[in-house]
Design an enzyme around this catalytic site. Structure first.
Site, short mmCIF file in Angstrom:
data_model
loop_
_atom_site.label_atom_id
_atom_site.label_comp_id
_atom_site.label_asym_id
_atom_site.label_seq_id
_atom_site.Cartn_x
_atom_site.Cartn_y
_atom_site.Cartn_z
N LYS A 33 0.83 -1.20 0.00
CA LYS A 33 0.00 0.00 0.00
C LYS A 33 0.87 1.25 0.00
O LYS A 33 2.10 1.17 0.15
CB LYS A 33 -0.94 -0.01 1.21
CG LYS A 33 -0.23 0.00 2.56
CD LYS A 33 -1.21 -0.08 3.70
CE LYS A 33 -0.47 -0.08 5.05
NZ LYS A 33 -1.38 -0.06 6.20
N ARG A 128 -10.53 -0.13 15.15
CA ARG A 128 -10.23 0.72 14.01
C ARG A 128 -11.03 0.27 12.80
O ARG A 128 -11.91 0.99 12.33
CB ARG A 128 -8.72 0.71 13.72
CG ARG A 128 -8.29 1.72 12.67
CD ARG A 128 -6.79 1.69 12.44
NE ARG A 128 -6.33 0.44 11.85
CZ ARG A 128 -5.11 0.24 11.37
NH1 ARG A 128 -4.21 1.21 11.43
NH2 ARG A 128 -4.77 -0.93 10.85
N TYR A 238 15.18 30.51 7.59
CA TYR A 238 13.97 31.17 8.10
C TYR A 238 14.04 31.38 9.61
O TYR A 238 14.53 30.53 10.35
CB TYR A 238 12.74 30.33 7.77
CG TYR A 238 12.27 30.46 6.35
CD1 TYR A 238 11.87 31.69 5.83
CD2 TYR A 238 12.21 29.34 5.53
CE1 TYR A 238 11.44 31.80 4.52
CE2 TYR A 238 11.77 29.44 4.21
CZ TYR A 238 11.38 30.68 3.72
OH TYR A 238 10.95 30.79 2.42
N MET A 286 10.77 24.53 2.23
CA MET A 286 10.02 23.72 1.29
C MET A 286 10.90 22.93 0.34
O MET A 286 10.66 21.75 0.07
CB MET A 286 9.05 24.59 0.48
CG MET A 286 8.16 23.79 -0.47
SD MET A 286 7.04 24.81 -1.44
CE MET A 286 5.91 25.36 -0.16
#
Length: 339
Positions: A33, A128, A238, A286
């Protein structure tokens, strides 16, 4: 090359599957998956099928098409989410087997695909997915290809929840004729009483814990775009999150949180120039990382963030997460190279 290179060792993947398969006397499937845990479901599944895997698992029916394209019609592909509203045509067209999770799904499947194979997932204590004890009857398993449940605490071998779920699974499936499956990677490592008719390892195939003996499958090399000298007192990145206390050499590397190197790694991650560790300086942005390479004499054209020097779980520890998240977050900008 302006993006990183994600090298995927399919031989290591196959050896990990074989190592887990040797621990059981039953069939060993494979969970592919999330695009093969971020490494490419088609290539991963093809390699595993070549090694003998005949039963695969995905999360949703939309993931089946990529597997059928490389595997053909014969291997079994089970869908954990079952038969959702809107899945009927895809399940039929792709020959996928839904793991039905509720009485509503059972009813839907019987009406819409009455002659189509199905499996069942039962809830043994994880709360779940799965048919609850009060909704379950062993009669429901008649004609099922598989009855499965999922362990919540298998990565903690001594957790009381493992034995509790095993007892619940044995009680709920007593006397049924359908094949049974309880264990993913962690359950496989718990021993034979958890194996039943089929194990379905996932993360262990890809080099992650709790399979401590797994070989690394993924290596990620990131190109150095630029280096610069930074004086004492000058900031980097940053929010000026890194301030140089002494003269430093900073390498700017092409990758960031858009590529799956999550922002929680800011100020914590380590990259490597060969075997030499180089700390991340400041925040993950990013598309870029800034790395302190002051101590590197011959600056390479790339730095390594996943590889022999650092596993997915070690990198995950720095971010306060798990190897699953690191692998499945790896972005699509990387050049993928298979060996």
């Amino acid at each position: 090359m302006g993006t990183g290179t994600l090298q995927i060792d399919l031989n290591a993947l196959v050896e990990n599957w074989r190592a887990l398969d040797r621990q059981t006397a039953t069939e060993t499937g494979a969970v592919v998956k999330a695009d093969g845990y971020g490494l490419g479901a088609g290539r991963v599944a093809k390699a595993l099928a070549g090694a003998g895997v005949r039963t695969f698992f995905v999360a949703v029916v939309e993931e089946v098409a990529a597997l059928r394209a490389v595997l053909g019609p014969d291997p079994v592909i089970n869908v954990f989410s079952g038969h959702m509203e809107g899945d009927t045509q895809a399940l039929a067209d792709l020959g996928a087997i839904p793991m039905l999770n509720s009485p509503e799904q059972v009813a839907r499947h019987k009406v819409r695909l009455p002659n189509h194979p199905f499996g069942l997932q039962i809830d043994t204590g994880m709360n779940r997915l799965g048919i609850e004890t009060y909704d379950w009857s062993p009669e429901m398993s008649r004609d099922a290809t598989l009855v499965m449940s999922h362990l919540a605490c298998a990565d903690e071998p001594d957790h009381a929840g493992n034995k509790a779920q095993l007892r619940a699974f044995l009680d709920m499936t007593a006397g049924i004729l359908a094949p049974r499956s309880l264990s993913a990677t962690g359950g496989t490592l718990l021993g034979p009483e958890y194996h039943f008719d089929l194990t379905r390892p996932g993360i262990g195939l890809y080099g992650g814990l709790p399979f401590a003996g797994a070989s690394p499958v993924a290596r990620l090399d990131l190109p150095v775009v630029q280096t610069r000298s930074v004086k004492p007192g000058e900031p980097v990145g940053y929010a000026h999150a890194f301030i140089a206390e002494t003269p430093r050499i900073i390498a700017t590397v092409s990758a960031g949180y858009a590529d799956g190197l999550i922002r929680a790694l800011s100020g914590k991650a380590t990259l490597f120039a060969g075997d030499i560790p180089c700390p991340l300086a400041g925040r993950v942005s990013m598309d870029l990382l800034t790395v302190d390479v002051t101590h590197i004499e011959d600056m390479p054209d790339h730095l390594t963030i996943l590889g022999p020097q650092q596993t997915v779980d070690q990198l995950a520890d720095a971010a306060g997460t798990i190897g699953y998240e690191i692998l499945t977050s790896l972005g699509h900008r990387y050049k993928r190279a298979y060996s």
